[in-house]
Design a protein around this motif. Sequence first.
Motif, PDB file in Angstrom:
ATOM      1  N   MET A   1       0.855  -1.175   0.000  1.00  0.00           N
ATOM      2  CA  MET A   1       0.000   0.000   0.000  1.00  0.00           C
ATOM      3  C   MET A   1       0.899   1.235   0.000  1.00  0.00           C
ATOM      4  O   MET A   1       1.822   1.338   0.785  1.00  0.00           O
ATOM      5  CB  MET A   1      -0.892  -0.034   1.257  1.00  0.00           C
ATOM      6  CG  MET A   1      -2.098   0.820   1.116  1.00  0.00           C
ATOM      7  SD  MET A   1      -3.521   0.332   2.106  1.00  0.00           S
ATOM      8  CE  MET A   1      -2.973   0.532   3.762  1.00  0.00           C
ATOM      9  N   SER A   2       0.624   2.161  -0.914  1.00  0.00           N
ATOM     10  CA  SER A   2       1.455   3.358  -0.992  1.00  0.00           C
ATOM     11  C   SER A   2       1.115   4.311   0.152  1.00  0.00           C
ATOM     12  O   SER A   2       0.079   4.197   0.791  1.00  0.00           O
ATOM     13  CB  SER A   2       1.283   4.049  -2.348  1.00  0.00           C
ATOM     14  OG  SER A   2      -0.024   4.528  -2.485  1.00  0.00           O
ATOM     15  N   ALA A   3       1.969   5.297   0.358  1.00  0.00           N
ATOM     16  CA  ALA A   3       1.851   6.192   1.510  1.00  0.00           C
ATOM     17  C   ALA A   3       0.532   6.958   1.539  1.00  0.00           C
ATOM     18  O   ALA A   3      -0.010   7.209   2.591  1.00  0.00           O
ATOM     19  CB  ALA A   3       3.026   7.169   1.535  1.00  0.00           C
ATOM     20  N   GLY A   4      -0.008   7.333   0.377  1.00  0.00           N
ATOM     21  CA  GLY A   4      -1.242   8.123   0.339  1.00  0.00           C
ATOM     22  C   GLY A   4      -2.510   7.310   0.478  1.00  0.00           C
ATOM     23  O   GLY A   4      -3.598   7.856   0.621  1.00  0.00           O
ATOM     24  N   ASP A   5      -2.398   5.986   0.410  1.00  0.00           N
ATOM     25  CA  ASP A   5      -3.585   5.134   0.475  1.00  0.00           C
ATOM     26  C   ASP A   5      -4.015   4.921   1.921  1.00  0.00           C
ATOM     27  O   ASP A   5      -3.199   4.638   2.793  1.00  0.00           O
ATOM     28  CB  ASP A   5      -3.315   3.766  -0.150  1.00  0.00           C
ATOM     29  CG  ASP A   5      -3.051   3.851  -1.629  1.00  0.00           C
ATOM     30  OD1 ASP A   5      -3.309   4.913  -2.222  1.00  0.00           O
ATOM     31  OD2 ASP A   5      -2.568   2.859  -2.193  1.00  0.00           O
ATOM     32  N   ARG A   6      -5.291   5.043   2.152  1.00  0.00           N
ATOM     33  CA  ARG A   6      -5.848   4.733   3.471  1.00  0.00           C
ATOM     34  C   ARG A   6      -6.311   3.283   3.535  1.00  0.00           C
ATOM     35  O   ARG A   6      -6.141   2.610   4.536  1.00  0.00           O
ATOM     36  CB  ARG A   6      -7.020   5.665   3.764  1.00  0.00           C
ATOM     37  CG  ARG A   6      -6.636   7.129   3.881  1.00  0.00           C
ATOM     38  CD  ARG A   6      -5.809   7.412   5.119  1.00  0.00           C
ATOM     39  NE  ARG A   6      -6.481   7.006   6.343  1.00  0.00           N
ATOM     40  CZ  ARG A   6      -7.338   7.745   7.027  1.00  0.00           C
ATOM     41  NH1 ARG A   6      -7.641   8.958   6.614  1.00  0.00           N
ATOM     42  NH2 ARG A   6      -7.902   7.290   8.123  1.00  0.00           N
ATOM     43  N   PHE A   7      -6.912   2.826   2.414  1.00  0.00           N
ATOM     44  CA  PHE A   7      -7.410   1.451   2.349  1.00  0.00           C
ATOM     45  C   PHE A   7      -7.248   0.931   0.933  1.00  0.00           C
ATOM     46  O   PHE A   7      -7.145   1.700  -0.015  1.00  0.00           O
ATOM     47  CB  PHE A   7      -8.904   1.383   2.725  1.00  0.00           C
ATOM     48  CG  PHE A   7      -9.190   1.792   4.131  1.00  0.00           C
ATOM     49  CD1 PHE A   7      -9.099   0.884   5.166  1.00  0.00           C
ATOM     50  CD2 PHE A   7      -9.527   3.107   4.423  1.00  0.00           C
ATOM     51  CE1 PHE A   7      -9.347   1.272   6.467  1.00  0.00           C
ATOM     52  CE2 PHE A   7      -9.772   3.504   5.715  1.00  0.00           C
ATOM     53  CZ  PHE A   7      -9.688   2.584   6.758  1.00  0.00           C
ATOM     54  N   ARG A   8      -7.266  -0.389   0.828  1.00  0.00           N
ATOM     55  CA  ARG A   8      -7.311  -1.071  -0.458  1.00  0.00           C
ATOM     56  C   ARG A   8      -8.380  -2.154  -0.372  1.00  0.00           C
ATOM     57  O   ARG A   8      -8.625  -2.700   0.693  1.00  0.00           O
ATOM     58  CB  ARG A   8      -5.970  -1.720  -0.803  1.00  0.00           C
ATOM     59  CG  ARG A   8      -4.930  -0.745  -1.292  1.00  0.00           C
ATOM     60  CD  ARG A   8      -3.676  -1.507  -1.729  1.00  0.00           C
ATOM     61  NE  ARG A   8      -2.659  -0.607  -2.198  1.00  0.00           N
ATOM     62  CZ  ARG A   8      -2.419  -0.333  -3.474  1.00  0.00           C
ATOM     63  NH1 ARG A   8      -3.117  -0.916  -4.412  1.00  0.00           N
ATOM     64  NH2 ARG A   8      -1.470   0.499  -3.811  1.00  0.00           N
ATOM     65  N   ALA A   9      -8.977  -2.432  -1.515  1.00  0.00           N
ATOM     66  CA  ALA A   9      -9.960  -3.512  -1.591  1.00  0.00           C
ATOM     67  C   ALA A   9     -10.105  -3.908  -3.052  1.00  0.00           C
ATOM     68  O   ALA A   9      -9.505  -3.285  -3.931  1.00  0.00           O
ATOM     69  CB  ALA A   9     -11.301  -3.069  -1.025  1.00  0.00           C
ATOM     70  N   GLU A  10     -10.890  -4.932  -3.297  1.00  0.00           N
ATOM     71  CA  GLU A  10     -11.124  -5.352  -4.674  1.00  0.00           C
ATOM     72  C   GLU A  10     -12.457  -6.081  -4.766  1.00  0.00           C
ATOM     73  O   GLU A  10     -13.118  -6.334  -3.768  1.00  0.00           O
ATOM     74  CB  GLU A  10      -9.987  -6.228  -5.198  1.00  0.00           C
ATOM     75  CG  GLU A  10      -9.727  -7.460  -4.395  1.00  0.00           C
ATOM     76  CD  GLU A  10      -8.492  -8.213  -4.894  1.00  0.00           C
ATOM     77  OE1 GLU A  10      -8.552  -9.452  -4.861  1.00  0.00           O
ATOM     78  OE2 GLU A  10      -7.508  -7.588  -5.312  1.00  0.00           O
ATOM     79  N   ILE A  11     -12.817  -6.398  -5.986  1.00  0.00           N
ATOM     80  CA  ILE A  11     -14.020  -7.186  -6.246  1.00  0.00           C
ATOM     81  C   ILE A  11     -13.730  -8.068  -7.445  1.00  0.00           C
ATOM     82  O   ILE A  11     -13.064  -7.639  -8.390  1.00  0.00           O
ATOM     83  CB  ILE A  11     -15.260  -6.286  -6.517  1.00  0.00           C
ATOM     84  CG1 ILE A  11     -16.533  -7.117  -6.702  1.00  0.00           C
ATOM     85  CG2 ILE A  11     -15.049  -5.421  -7.735  1.00  0.00           C
ATOM     86  CD1 ILE A  11     -17.053  -7.754  -5.472  1.00  0.00           C
ATOM     87  N   LEU A  12     -14.194  -9.289  -7.394  1.00  0.00           N
ATOM     88  CA  LEU A  12     -14.100 -10.192  -8.528  1.00  0.00           C
ATOM     89  C   LEU A  12     -15.478 -10.222  -9.174  1.00  0.00           C
ATOM     90  O   LEU A  12     -16.436 -10.747  -8.602  1.00  0.00           O
ATOM     91  CB  LEU A  12     -13.685 -11.597  -8.090  1.00  0.00           C
ATOM     92  CG  LEU A  12     -13.586 -12.629  -9.203  1.00  0.00           C
ATOM     93  CD1 LEU A  12     -12.485 -12.250 -10.193  1.00  0.00           C
ATOM     94  CD2 LEU A  12     -13.347 -14.011  -8.633  1.00  0.00           C
ATOM     95  N   TYR A  13     -15.586  -9.608 -10.362  1.00  0.00           N
ATOM     96  CA  TYR A  13     -16.859  -9.606 -11.073  1.00  0.00           C
ATOM     97  C   TYR A  13     -16.992 -10.928 -11.826  1.00  0.00           C
ATOM     98  O   TYR A  13     -16.173 -11.256 -12.676  1.00  0.00           O
ATOM     99  CB  TYR A  13     -16.946  -8.441 -12.058  1.00  0.00           C
ATOM    100  CG  TYR A  13     -17.186  -7.117 -11.384  1.00  0.00           C
ATOM    101  CD1 TYR A  13     -18.415  -6.835 -10.795  1.00  0.00           C
ATOM    102  CD2 TYR A  13     -16.194  -6.156 -11.326  1.00  0.00           C
ATOM    103  CE1 TYR A  13     -18.650  -5.620 -10.167  1.00  0.00           C
ATOM    104  CE2 TYR A  13     -16.415  -4.933 -10.709  1.00  0.00           C
ATOM    105  CZ  TYR A  13     -17.641  -4.682 -10.130  1.00  0.00           C
ATOM    106  OH  TYR A  13     -17.873  -3.480  -9.504  1.00  0.00           O
ATOM    107  N   ASP A  14     -18.003 -11.682 -11.450  1.00  0.00           N
ATOM    108  CA  ASP A  14     -18.378 -12.896 -12.155  1.00  0.00           C
ATOM    109  C   ASP A  14     -19.895 -12.896 -12.257  1.00  0.00           C
ATOM    110  O   ASP A  14     -20.544 -11.886 -11.945  1.00  0.00           O
ATOM    111  CB  ASP A  14     -17.842 -14.148 -11.442  1.00  0.00           C
ATOM    112  CG  ASP A  14     -18.311 -14.258  -9.991  1.00  0.00           C
ATOM    113  OD1 ASP A  14     -19.284 -13.568  -9.596  1.00  0.00           O
ATOM    114  OD2 ASP A  14     -17.705 -15.046  -9.239  1.00  0.00           O
TER     115      ASP A  14
END
Length: 194
Positions: A1-14
């Motif tokens: 995670m880079s310094a400016g990011d507060r959160f990360r997430a993702e979604i798998l579209y199926d």
Amino acid sequence: MSAGDRFRAEILYDEDTVRLMDQTVTDAYHPLRRVVWILIAIAMILYGVSVGIDSPLGMLFLFAGCILLPFSRKMTSYTGTRILRVMKGKQMRMSYRFAQDGIYSRTAGSEETRTLYSGIIRMISRDPYVYLFLNRNQALMIDIRTLTPKDRAAFDLFIKQQTGLEYTETLGLSSIRLSTLIDLFQSRKKGNGK
């Protein structure tokens, strides 16, 4: 995670997540579509009974209405059906970075796009997903199980502070209340003003 990011997430579209997204969009902004299908199913059942269930035509309408009624909740919209046809059983993974200046999204091999928090008109939480609506037909779908760092309360607080919005309910037939209608009206007003 880079310094400016507060959160990360993702979604798998199926197929499953596209159907869930379509149901949420329909429940959030187009609940009358669902009502129409329910009314058609009820009309078929009533017609079948009035013709007589001992006749082939009556039995056919009764059977068709009884099949349609429980599936009216899961029926995909025209847009949802088109998306499923384009995907043809494939999957697409979308990654999100939540920074102070916006939400950055990207799929494999594509350039990152930024969504401003001010562009979000409504938020809905249906565990394990969060939907951030950009308009009445489009939302960012986030799988909370992929959240990094895994602090849902901090994520919710951050999103609420950035957007100035609270999570709202959808307009399912069992959840229509005055406060929900007011929230819907306000989010439509904000969405039309852009």
